[in-house]
Design an enzyme around this catalytic site. Structure first.
Site, PDB file in Angstrom:
ATOM      1  CG  MET A 151      -1.955  -1.114   1.169  1.00 61.38           C
ATOM      2  SD  MET A 151      -3.122  -1.042   2.532  1.00 61.38           S
ATOM      3  CE  MET A 151      -4.051   0.430   2.103  1.00 61.38           C
ATOM      4  N   GLY A 195       2.157   3.825  -4.901  1.00 63.96           N
ATOM      5  CA  GLY A 195       1.877   4.484  -6.173  1.00 63.96           C
ATOM      6  C   GLY A 195       1.407   3.562  -7.278  1.00 63.96           C
ATOM      7  CD  GLU A 215      -7.211  -1.936  -4.546  1.00 64.46           C
ATOM      8  OE1 GLU A 215      -6.621  -2.870  -3.957  1.00 64.46           O
ATOM      9  OE2 GLU A 215      -7.006  -0.739  -4.295  1.00 64.46           O
ATOM     10  CB  CYS A 221       9.594   2.717   6.273  1.00 68.92           C
ATOM     11  SG  CYS A 221       9.319   2.048   7.936  1.00 68.92           S
ATOM     12  CG  HIS A 255      10.992  -0.023  11.388  1.00 70.78           C
ATOM     13  ND1 HIS A 255      11.852   0.705  10.602  1.00 70.78           N
ATOM     14  CD2 HIS A 255      11.429   0.112  12.672  1.00 70.78           C
ATOM     15  CE1 HIS A 255      12.766   1.259  11.372  1.00 70.78           C
ATOM     16  NE2 HIS A 255      12.538   0.914  12.629  1.00 70.78           N
TER      17      HIS A 255
END
Length: 195
Positions: A22, A25, A93, A149, A191
């Site tokens: 997500m 772009g 999608e 991030c 992360h």
């Protein structure tokens, strides 16, 4: 050939896959490609999954507000009747359509239709999100995008829920899993919380 084949154009189309997490772009890139088809006067059919109603029904829109009209469908096979005269098909999608999309893409390519598929390459818990990895394996062109991030700004290949909400199994598509910046964050490998 497969169950959806209808080779009425006598040529072979090409497949482009735009993949990433997500906020990378993907939809913006899809819009650019669709505009390119229009410049070359190709008849284009644009589709999105009906489960995604974040910015209205029947639009593909970017996080920065750009949009184009799209046909919302609930199953991959629903694309074929709408694409009968199309010379190019764009699917946003794509992860919501599951493995059935593979057969539909093959049928369109067999008809000579150029296909662009855009979708998440990983689930919110870091697993490959079918059918994107499978389509990436057989495409003529892959555009693998990254986001920034939300923790450190490094290139992010993952995304995860912004809070500890229970979203169920990401491979069992549910409406509660559909969301944007209010629900998800982009994360780098360092992360990301992955399964």
């Amino acid at each position: 050939m497969n169950e959806f084949s209808n080779d009425n154009r006598g040529g072979t189309g090409t497949l482009t896959v735009i993949a990433g997490p997500m906020f990378s772009g993907k939809s913006a890139r899809l819009l650019e490609i669709v505009k390119g088809f229009a410049v070359h006067e190709k008849i284009v059919a644009v589709f999105t999954h009906a489960i995604d109603t974040r910015r209205g029904i029947g639009d593909i829109s970017t996080h920065d507000g750009r949009s184009i009209p799209a046909i919302p469908v609930t199953q991959a096979r629903d694309i074929l009747p709408f694409a009968e005269v199309a010379e190019a098909v764009a699917v946003d999608e794509a992860q919501f359509f599951g493995a059935e999309l593979m057969n539909v893409v093959d049928a369109l390519l067999d008809r000579g239709v150029d296909v662009v598929v855009c979708g998440l390459s990983v689930t919110f818990d870091g697993r490959p999100f079918s059918p994107i990895p499978e389509l990436m394996a057989v495409t003529e062109r892959v555009e693998k995008l990254t986001a920034d991030c939300s923790v450190c700004g490094a290139p992010a290949s993952f995304h995860q829920p912004a809070s500890n909400q229970d979203l169920g199994d990401p491979l069992e598509i549910e409406e509660r899993q559909v969301g944007g910046a209010e629900a998800y964050e982009a994360r780098c490998r360092r992360h990301a919380t992955r399964q």
